[in-house]
Enzyme design. Structure first.
Site, PDB file in Angstrom:
ATOM      1  N   ASN A  39      41.305  35.153  45.903  1.00  0.00           N
ATOM      2  CA  ASN A  39      41.947  36.304  46.382  1.00  0.00           C
ATOM      3  C   ASN A  39      41.419  37.507  45.632  1.00  0.00           C
ATOM      4  O   ASN A  39      41.706  37.790  44.411  1.00  0.00           O
ATOM      5  CB  ASN A  39      43.500  35.801  45.870  1.00  0.00           C
ATOM      6  CG  ASN A  39      44.251  37.024  46.463  1.00  0.00           C
ATOM      7  OD1 ASN A  39      43.750  38.143  47.104  1.00  0.00           O
ATOM      8  ND2 ASN A  39      45.495  37.065  45.906  1.00  0.00           N
ATOM      9  N   TRP A  40      40.671  38.121  46.245  1.00  0.00           N
ATOM     10  CA  TRP A  40      40.139  39.580  45.940  1.00  0.00           C
ATOM     11  C   TRP A  40      41.166  40.625  45.635  1.00  0.00           C
ATOM     12  O   TRP A  40      40.740  41.599  45.068  1.00  0.00           O
ATOM     13  CB  TRP A  40      38.773  39.841  46.483  1.00  0.00           C
ATOM     14  CG  TRP A  40      37.833  38.820  46.407  1.00  0.00           C
ATOM     15  CD1 TRP A  40      37.548  37.737  46.083  1.00  0.00           C
ATOM     16  CD2 TRP A  40      36.566  39.227  47.204  1.00  0.00           C
ATOM     17  NE1 TRP A  40      36.539  37.214  46.172  1.00  0.00           N
ATOM     18  CE2 TRP A  40      35.891  37.971  47.007  1.00  0.00           C
ATOM     19  CE3 TRP A  40      35.654  40.220  48.022  1.00  0.00           C
ATOM     20  CZ2 TRP A  40      34.401  37.918  47.606  1.00  0.00           C
ATOM     21  CZ3 TRP A  40      34.647  40.139  48.531  1.00  0.00           C
ATOM     22  CH2 TRP A  40      33.848  38.746  48.258  1.00  0.00           C
ATOM     23  N   LYS A  41      42.147  40.329  46.244  1.00  0.00           N
ATOM     24  CA  LYS A  41      43.177  41.455  46.052  1.00  0.00           C
ATOM     25  C   LYS A  41      42.760  42.875  46.458  1.00  0.00           C
ATOM     26  O   LYS A  41      41.942  42.827  47.345  1.00  0.00           O
ATOM     27  CB  LYS A  41      43.759  41.483  44.587  1.00  0.00           C
ATOM     28  CG  LYS A  41      44.367  40.064  44.393  1.00  0.00           C
ATOM     29  CD  LYS A  41      45.239  40.048  43.041  1.00  0.00           C
ATOM     30  CE  LYS A  41      45.570  38.371  42.642  1.00  0.00           C
ATOM     31  NZ  LYS A  41      46.632  38.297  41.567  1.00  0.00           N
ATOM     32  N   HIS A  62      52.157  36.220  49.169  1.00  0.00           N
ATOM     33  CA  HIS A  62      51.722  36.355  47.886  1.00  0.00           C
ATOM     34  C   HIS A  62      52.820  36.916  46.835  1.00  0.00           C
ATOM     35  O   HIS A  62      53.570  37.805  47.291  1.00  0.00           O
ATOM     36  CB  HIS A  62      50.565  37.016  47.756  1.00  0.00           C
ATOM     37  CG  HIS A  62      49.844  36.898  46.434  1.00  0.00           C
ATOM     38  ND1 HIS A  62      50.178  37.980  45.277  1.00  0.00           N
ATOM     39  CD2 HIS A  62      48.750  35.998  45.674  1.00  0.00           C
ATOM     40  CE1 HIS A  62      49.570  37.432  43.910  1.00  0.00           C
ATOM     41  NE2 HIS A  62      48.706  36.357  44.431  1.00  0.00           N
ATOM     42  N   GLU A 103      52.663  39.064  44.663  1.00  0.00           N
ATOM     43  CA  GLU A 103      52.564  40.695  44.684  1.00  0.00           C
ATOM     44  C   GLU A 103      53.243  41.145  45.852  1.00  0.00           C
ATOM     45  O   GLU A 103      53.865  42.431  45.773  1.00  0.00           O
ATOM     46  CB  GLU A 103      51.117  40.847  44.574  1.00  0.00           C
ATOM     47  CG  GLU A 103      50.718  40.377  42.952  1.00  0.00           C
ATOM     48  CD  GLU A 103      49.201  40.401  42.707  1.00  0.00           C
ATOM     49  OE1 GLU A 103      48.489  40.437  43.810  1.00  0.00           O
ATOM     50  OE2 GLU A 103      48.862  39.684  41.789  1.00  0.00           O
ATOM     51  N   GLU A 141      51.861  29.446  42.498  1.00  0.00           N
ATOM     52  CA  GLU A 141      51.244  30.480  41.632  1.00  0.00           C
ATOM     53  C   GLU A 141      52.571  30.901  40.914  1.00  0.00           C
ATOM     54  O   GLU A 141      53.158  31.798  41.092  1.00  0.00           O
ATOM     55  CB  GLU A 141      50.825  31.537  42.315  1.00  0.00           C
ATOM     56  CG  GLU A 141      49.654  31.183  43.186  1.00  0.00           C
ATOM     57  CD  GLU A 141      48.604  32.398  43.439  1.00  0.00           C
ATOM     58  OE1 GLU A 141      47.481  32.381  43.390  1.00  0.00           O
ATOM     59  OE2 GLU A 141      49.256  33.497  43.841  1.00  0.00           O
ATOM     60  N   GLY A 168      47.305  37.013  36.455  1.00  0.00           N
ATOM     61  CA  GLY A 168      46.542  38.268  35.782  1.00  0.00           C
ATOM     62  C   GLY A 168      47.069  38.389  34.423  1.00  0.00           C
ATOM     63  O   GLY A 168      46.918  39.472  33.971  1.00  0.00           O
ATOM     64  N   SER A 184      45.704  32.812  36.665  1.00  0.00           N
ATOM     65  CA  SER A 184      44.719  32.664  35.486  1.00  0.00           C
ATOM     66  C   SER A 184      43.828  31.583  35.576  1.00  0.00           C
ATOM     67  O   SER A 184      43.460  31.123  34.439  1.00  0.00           O
ATOM     68  CB  SER A 184      45.407  32.983  33.962  1.00  0.00           C
ATOM     69  OG  SER A 184      46.043  34.338  34.020  1.00  0.00           O
ATOM     70  N   GLY A 243      42.252  34.616  41.273  1.00  0.00           N
ATOM     71  CA  GLY A 243      42.347  36.148  41.482  1.00  0.00           C
ATOM     72  C   GLY A 243      41.083  36.667  40.486  1.00  0.00           C
ATOM     73  O   GLY A 243      39.876  36.517  41.120  1.00  0.00           O
ATOM     74  N   GLY A 244      41.398  37.287  39.535  1.00  0.00           N
ATOM     75  CA  GLY A 244      40.348  37.973  38.661  1.00  0.00           C
ATOM     76  C   GLY A 244      38.967  37.176  38.525  1.00  0.00           C
ATOM     77  O   GLY A 244      38.039  37.787  38.939  1.00  0.00           O
TER      78      GLY A 244
END
Ligand code: 13P
Length: 252
Positions: free
Chosen positions: A10-12, A96, A98, A168, A174, A214, A235-236
């Site tokens: 997920n590149w957000k 998600h 977010e 999640e 994150g 993470s 993610g990251g």
């Protein structure tokens, strides 16, 4: 039963179209011929086309990060399922945390988006998970049950065939904090139990449940070795080709 692992990035809201294309090409080179698990990347809308082009003919699929449930019309700023499908998406992330936290997503809107995704043959990745406060108050199962019931209200077992759930925990996203493999496994087993009660053993056993929060190259293997952890939503670490490659290779 053996479920095929599924690792998604997920590149957000990261990477311009040029940067996204470059990252997709790097992943393409690293994962050339890799067939041991399913892999997907979910870039921002404006980078879908360059990523689809860069990854054509590979085993790396592309997904959207959200969709709106109407097909077309006067909905400024929104993108529909048929548009994602036409752009070459195979998957779409839905609900998600977010989006729930910052953009007013509710269990009801998640339900509508999920239905819309299935209507145009996109494979949804449905995200659920508790906040730090909810974990501390010991209501993780209650929260996840509410999210699952809300999202899947009105669905038949067949709807689960192309669905992936991503557990999640919000406190792990994150933050560098990861659920321990045992903590994650416990919630994954709980989710599978809910699915079994609602949709039957066969649908529940086939459905893949990813862990997200993470996930890094150095903790992926242990998380992914758990019985009910069938992949990861990253993610990251998915923004760095060598890290994402390492996570993909850590899959069962
Ligand atoms: P991080 O891997 O950056 O914690 O993000 C997880 C996530 O939200 C994936 O959807």
């Amino acid at each position: 039963m053996a479920r095929r692992s599924f690792i998604a990035g997920n590149w957000k809201m990261n990477k311009t179209p040029d940067e996204a294309r470059a990252l997709a090409l790097e992943l393409r080179a690293k994962l050339e011929g890799f067939k041991n698990c399913d892999v997907a990347v979910c870039p921002p809308y404006v980078s879908l086309a360059p990523c689809v082009t860069a990854l054509r003919g590979t085993n790396i699929a592309v997904g959207g990060q959200n969709l709106f449930w109407e097909k077309a019309g006067a909905y400024t700023g929104e993108v529909s399922g048929p548009m994602l499908a036409a752009a070459g998406c195979e998957y779409v992330i839905i609900g998600h945390s977010e989006r729930r936290q910052y953009f007013g997503e509710t269990d009801q809107t998640v339900n509508r988006r999920l239905q819309a995704a299935l209507n145009c043959n996109l494979k949804p990745i449905l995200c659920v998970g508790e906040t730090k406060d909810e974990r501390q108050r010991n209501v993780t199962e209650e929260i996840v049950r509410r999210q699952m019931d809300g999202a899947l209200a009105g669905f038949k077992p067949e709807a689960l065939a192309t669905l992936t759930i991503a557990y999640e925990p919000v406190w792990a996203i994150g933050t560098g904090l990861t659920a321990s493999p045992a903590q994650a496994q416990a919630v994954h087993a709980f989710i599978r139990g809910l699915l079994k009660a609602k949709f039957g053993a066969s649908a529940a056993e086939q459905l893949r449940i990813q862990y997200g929060g993470s996930v890094k190259a150095d903790n992926a293997r242990e998380l992914l070795s758990q019985t009910d952890i069938d992949g990861a939503l990253v993610g990251g670490a998915s923004l760095v080709a060598k890290d994402f490659d390492a996570i993909v290779r850590a899959a069962k």
